[in-house]
Design a protein around this motif. Structure first.
Motif, mmCIF file in Angstrom:
data_model
loop_
_atom_site.group_PDB
_atom_site.id
_atom_site.type_symbol
_atom_site.label_atom_id
_atom_site.label_comp_id
_atom_site.label_asym_id
_atom_site.label_seq_id
_atom_site.Cartn_x
_atom_site.Cartn_y
_atom_site.Cartn_z
ATOM 1 N N SER A 208 122.275 26.007 91.692
ATOM 2 C CA SER A 208 121.231 25.736 90.703
ATOM 3 C C SER A 208 121.871 25.263 89.408
ATOM 4 O O SER A 208 122.885 25.814 88.965
ATOM 5 N N ALA A 340 110.744 25.979 84.371
ATOM 6 C CA ALA A 340 110.072 25.293 85.478
ATOM 7 C C ALA A 340 111.058 24.374 86.187
ATOM 8 O O ALA A 340 112.023 23.890 85.577
ATOM 9 N N PRO A 341 110.837 24.124 87.484
ATOM 10 C CA PRO A 341 111.663 23.153 88.206
ATOM 11 C C PRO A 341 111.261 21.741 87.841
ATOM 12 O O PRO A 341 110.205 21.510 87.233
ATOM 13 N N LEU A 349 116.473 23.529 87.136
ATOM 14 C CA LEU A 349 115.479 24.248 86.348
ATOM 15 C C LEU A 349 115.652 23.864 84.886
ATOM 16 O O LEU A 349 116.776 23.636 84.417
ATOM 17 N N GLN A 365 112.521 34.888 83.982
ATOM 18 C CA GLN A 365 111.846 33.837 84.731
ATOM 19 C C GLN A 365 112.813 33.085 85.640
ATOM 20 O O GLN A 365 112.485 32.739 86.775
ATOM 21 N N ASP A 368 113.496 35.145 88.605
ATOM 22 C CA ASP A 368 112.324 35.113 89.486
ATOM 23 C C ASP A 368 112.323 33.848 90.344
ATOM 24 O O ASP A 368 112.004 33.903 91.545
ATOM 25 N N TRP A 369 112.663 32.701 89.733
ATOM 26 C CA TRP A 369 112.747 31.453 90.499
ATOM 27 C C TRP A 369 113.833 31.562 91.566
ATOM 28 O O TRP A 369 113.659 31.086 92.705
ATOM 29 N N ARG A 372 112.485 33.568 94.465
ATOM 30 C CA ARG A 372 111.538 32.784 95.272
ATOM 31 C C ARG A 372 112.260 31.748 96.128
ATOM 32 O O ARG A 372 111.853 31.477 97.251
ATOM 33 N N GLY A 373 113.327 31.157 95.562
ATOM 34 C CA GLY A 373 114.077 30.142 96.302
ATOM 35 C C GLY A 373 115.195 30.708 97.153
ATOM 36 O O GLY A 373 115.963 29.950 97.761
#
Length: 423
Positions: A208, A340-341, A349, A365, A368-369, A372-373
């Motif tokens: 990321s 946000a992505p 991100l 946040q 959290d992303w 989820r990923g």
């Protein structure tokens, strides 16, 4: 013949060395991720060190006499920061200096009955307290002060020590990058960092890539031919004055608007000099003013609000700032941190904390992303980048740059302890 590119794999590459990027790097390191943070100027430059260091719980957004989305979004932030400052939170800030463990609000004009009743209501209990005469700060103990005074649970931190603390926690992972010798590139639906070094090219691939470069996020996205998430800028022009008033002060003056008429925070220069940093409506309305005109306006405001303070001989300077935020409908002020992505890119991100207070929320946040990923630690930490890149330095504060000392801090300290020869 040139050397073949050297590829380095990391879990996370963070671009932007302000408080948002550094706080995120601390959280990621504590969670076992391998990482590198890249900064093009100096750690804390631009927005971070231009802030007043306020960690507030939103009460300054309630001047219309009611709680708002902005005030509720950050209500628990002072408590979160205090835990970190005690070494009990998700980031260790025990080496960060606290300038004040409270903030004042005082009225330059009579407060409306709605606001006065609201501050006295049960809903603000524990967040706003009326201040008795014998508990007033020295600045407002003058006999001519006749307004209302409230004490907030907000605290003020020394942002240079915050940046130094965060950087020290991840020592060896903050690198100085020159965008004339580096660029973000796309490889299909992923991005990577391409750096040209004296020994050849380096390709930094990460699970990321997180952009926390404030205003610089837009340029980084443009370099990838991307325009989302979109950004908005909120221009301000703060006023700084170096003075000889012996007491520090941290407070908002309430006027007739829904934002503080004037905000004062106190800071020290390396040689011990005192500086007031002025924000609030003065800074917002002064964004489009010439510095000389804004300084004159600031002088008039202080003369009107605290006329008993003698500022003869004070030195004045202005600092223009553009606060970067995620674009909102009608360009309103966002209530929360934003992450946000980017559409069409799988590993990118983009984030803006929007306020110093909300920096921990931005890191939450991002994590959290990752959850989820299903992005988990996969690559071991590496020190390979130290062969090509220098460590990122710490930035100087705006007041250090505006009022450079006539002598070094070491010489000033030596004079304080000077002992004449017995002869």
């Amino acid at each position: 013949m040139s050397n073949p590119p050297r590829t380095i794999h990391l879990d996370v590459a963070i671009i932007g060395g302000g408080v948002a990027g550094l706080w995120l790097a601390n959280r990621l390191k504590n969670s076992g991720f391998s990482l590198a943070l890249f900064e093009s100027k100096a750690l804390g430059s631009d927005q971070t060190l231009a802030s007043q260091g306020m960690i507030h719980g939103g009460m300054k957004y309630t001047l219309a006499g009611s709680l708002t989305g902005a005030s509720e979004a950050i209500a628990d932030m002072p408590r979160h920061w205090r835990a970190c400052l005690c070494g009990e939170g998700d980031v260790d800030l025990r080496h960060t200096r606290i300038l004040s463990d409270h903030f004042f609000m005082w009225s330059g004009d009579d407060l409306g009955s709605k606001v006065t009743s609201f501050f006295a209501s049960k809903i603000t209990r524990g967040r706003v307290d009326s201040v008795a005469f014998d508990r007033r700060p020295p600045l407002l103990r003058h006999q001519d002060f006749s307004g209302s005074l409230y004490r907030l649970e907000d605290l003020v931190i020394d942002t240079p020590s915050l940046i130094a603390n965060l950087a020290n926690n991840i020592d060896g992972n903050c690198y100085l990058i020159d965008w004339k010798q580096a660029q973000l590139k796309r490889d299909g639906n992923k991005v990577y960092l391409d750096i040209t070094g004296p020994q050849g090219d380096i390709h930094v691939h990460a699970q990321s890539v997180v952009l926390t470069a404030g205003k610089g996020n837009a340029d980084l996205l443009t370099s990838l031919q991307l325009d989302q998430p979109a950004m908005q800028l909120r221009p301000l022009q703060q006023v700084m004055l170096k003075h000889h008033h012996p007491f520090d002060f941290y407070g908002h003056c309430l006027g007739r608007e829904t934002t503080p008429r004037l905000t004062i925070s106190s800071h020290r220069l390396p040689d011990g000099g005192h500086v007031w940093y002025l924000g609030g409506s003065l800074a917002e309305k002064g964004a489009s003013m010439e510095p000389e005109a804004l300084i004159e306006q600031a002088k008039q405001e202080l003369e009107s609000l605290i006329p008993w303070v003698n500022l003869t001989g004070a030195e004045w300077a202005c600092l223009a700032i553009e606060r970067a935020e995620p674009r909102q409908p009608g360009l309103v002020r966002p209530d929360n941190a934003f992450v946000a992505p980017t559409p069409g890119v799988d590993n990118l991100l983009v984030g803006w904390p929007t306020k110093l207070t909300l920096v921990p929320n931005l890191a939450n946040q991002v994590l959290d992303w990752f959850n989820r990923g299903q992005i988990n630690p996969a690559y071991p930490p590496t020190t390979e980048l130290t062969q090509w890149l220098n460590p990122a330095p710490l930035a100087k504060t705006p007041w250090e740059q505006a009022f450079p000392p006539s002598m070094s801090a070491e010489d000033s300290l030596a004079l304080r302890f000077y002992e004449p020869d017995e002869e």
